[in-house]
Design a protein around this motif. Structure first.
Motif, PDB file in Angstrom:
ATOM      1  N   VAL A   5       0.871  -1.175   0.000  1.00 20.33           N
ATOM      2  CA  VAL A   5       0.000   0.000   0.000  1.00 20.33           C
ATOM      3  C   VAL A   5       0.905   1.221   0.000  1.00 20.33           C
ATOM      4  O   VAL A   5       1.738   1.381   0.897  1.00 20.33           O
ATOM      5  CB  VAL A   5      -0.932   0.023   1.229  1.00 20.33           C
ATOM      6  N   ALA A   9      -1.870   6.192  -1.126  1.00 19.28           N
ATOM      7  CA  ALA A   9      -3.124   5.438  -0.984  1.00 19.28           C
ATOM      8  C   ALA A   9      -3.559   5.408   0.479  1.00 19.28           C
ATOM      9  O   ALA A   9      -4.737   5.600   0.784  1.00 19.28           O
ATOM     10  CB  ALA A   9      -2.954   4.024  -1.520  1.00 19.28           C
ATOM     11  N   VAL A  27      -8.938  -6.511   1.736  1.00 19.67           N
ATOM     12  CA  VAL A  27      -8.993  -6.464   0.279  1.00 19.67           C
ATOM     13  C   VAL A  27      -9.465  -7.852  -0.142  1.00 19.67           C
ATOM     14  O   VAL A  27      -8.866  -8.857   0.241  1.00 19.67           O
ATOM     15  CB  VAL A  27      -7.607  -6.157  -0.323  1.00 19.67           C
ATOM     16  N   ILE A  44     -13.031  -3.570  -1.133  1.00 16.72           N
ATOM     17  CA  ILE A  44     -12.379  -3.128   0.102  1.00 16.72           C
ATOM     18  C   ILE A  44     -13.457  -2.944   1.155  1.00 16.72           C
ATOM     19  O   ILE A  44     -14.509  -2.367   0.882  1.00 16.72           O
ATOM     20  CB  ILE A  44     -11.656  -1.785  -0.109  1.00 16.72           C
ATOM     21  N   PHE A  63      -3.771  -3.535   6.335  1.00 14.41           N
ATOM     22  CA  PHE A  63      -4.423  -3.976   5.105  1.00 14.41           C
ATOM     23  C   PHE A  63      -4.107  -5.453   4.964  1.00 14.41           C
ATOM     24  O   PHE A  63      -2.973  -5.880   5.207  1.00 14.41           O
ATOM     25  CB  PHE A  63      -3.877  -3.198   3.904  1.00 14.41           C
ATOM     26  N   THR A  79      -0.441  -3.995  -5.486  1.00 10.30           N
ATOM     27  CA  THR A  79      -0.175  -2.679  -4.919  1.00 10.30           C
ATOM     28  C   THR A  79      -1.446  -1.848  -4.960  1.00 10.30           C
ATOM     29  O   THR A  79      -2.092  -1.760  -5.999  1.00 10.30           O
ATOM     30  CB  THR A  79       0.932  -1.951  -5.712  1.00 10.30           C
ATOM     31  N   LEU A  80      -1.800  -1.268  -3.829  1.00  9.50           N
ATOM     32  CA  LEU A  80      -2.885  -0.296  -3.768  1.00  9.50           C
ATOM     33  C   LEU A  80      -2.241   1.074  -3.861  1.00  9.50           C
ATOM     34  O   LEU A  80      -1.346   1.394  -3.074  1.00  9.50           O
ATOM     35  CB  LEU A  80      -3.670  -0.409  -2.468  1.00  9.50           C
ATOM     36  N   ASP A  81      -2.672   1.856  -4.838  1.00 12.51           N
ATOM     37  CA  ASP A  81      -2.082   3.165  -5.070  1.00 12.51           C
ATOM     38  C   ASP A  81      -3.193   4.177  -5.284  1.00 12.51           C
ATOM     39  O   ASP A  81      -4.373   3.823  -5.333  1.00 12.51           O
ATOM     40  CB  ASP A  81      -1.152   3.108  -6.285  1.00 12.51           C
ATOM     41  N   GLU A  82      -2.810   5.414  -5.421  1.00 17.35           N
ATOM     42  CA  GLU A  82      -3.753   6.484  -5.656  1.00 17.35           C
ATOM     43  C   GLU A  82      -3.558   7.007  -7.071  1.00 17.35           C
ATOM     44  O   GLU A  82      -2.438   7.121  -7.563  1.00 17.35           O
ATOM     45  CB  GLU A  82      -3.507   7.617  -4.662  1.00 17.35           C
ATOM     46  N   ILE A  87      -8.621   5.048  -5.674  1.00 18.39           N
ATOM     47  CA  ILE A  87      -7.709   3.980  -5.273  1.00 18.39           C
ATOM     48  C   ILE A  87      -7.647   3.017  -6.445  1.00 18.39           C
ATOM     49  O   ILE A  87      -8.688   2.609  -6.976  1.00 18.39           O
ATOM     50  CB  ILE A  87      -8.217   3.242  -4.011  1.00 18.39           C
ATOM     51  N   PHE A  89      -5.787  -0.603  -8.110  1.00 17.43           N
ATOM     52  CA  PHE A  89      -5.146  -1.873  -7.800  1.00 17.43           C
ATOM     53  C   PHE A  89      -4.203  -2.219  -8.936  1.00 17.43           C
ATOM     54  O   PHE A  89      -4.630  -2.316 -10.091  1.00 17.43           O
ATOM     55  CB  PHE A  89      -6.194  -2.987  -7.660  1.00 17.43           C
ATOM     56  N   SER A  95      -3.004  -2.626 -14.197  1.00 16.58           N
ATOM     57  CA  SER A  95      -4.148  -2.087 -13.447  1.00 16.58           C
ATOM     58  C   SER A  95      -5.318  -3.057 -13.521  1.00 16.58           C
ATOM     59  O   SER A  95      -5.658  -3.575 -14.578  1.00 16.58           O
ATOM     60  CB  SER A  95      -4.558  -0.737 -14.036  1.00 16.58           C
TER      61      SER A  95
END
Length: 96
Positions: A5, A9, A27, A44, A63, A79-82, A87, A89, A95
């Motif tokens: 994470v 995020a 998740v 989530i 998480f 990976t959880l990202d912004e 958000i 994945f 992606s």
């Protein structure tokens, strides 16, 4: 396999979703939507771990994914990202 994470995020989870240190965020894999793996996507929710398979703690928030959902990762990193206000994945750079 690994769950990661990003700090951005984690910040989004805190500011927009109201999560705080001590919370646990699950998740999970759900049957709906569309991804590169077919009709599955990630969800989530705030939940307590029963049989955690992978965990990541960022800013005091845990998480995790349960063991029965790990098949979807296929031994890769999630990976959880912004991205903007969303958000996203990322599974080995792809992606979902």
């Amino acid at each position: 396999m690994q769950l990661r994470v990003t700090p951005k995020a984690a910040q989004r989870f805190q500011t927009d979703w109201g999560f705080a240190a001590g919370d646990t965020v699950r998740v999970f894999v759900r049957y709906s939507g569309f991804s590169a793996k077919g009709p599955y996507s990630f969800g989530i929710m705030k939940d307590s771990p029963q049989y955690p398979g992978v965990t990541e703690v960022v800013d005091g928030i845990t998480f995790y994914m349960e063991q029965n959902d790990l098949w979807f990762l296929d031994d890769r990193e999630l990976t959880l990202d912004e991205n903007g206000e969303d958000i996203v994945f990322l599974n080995e750079g792809m992606s979902i």
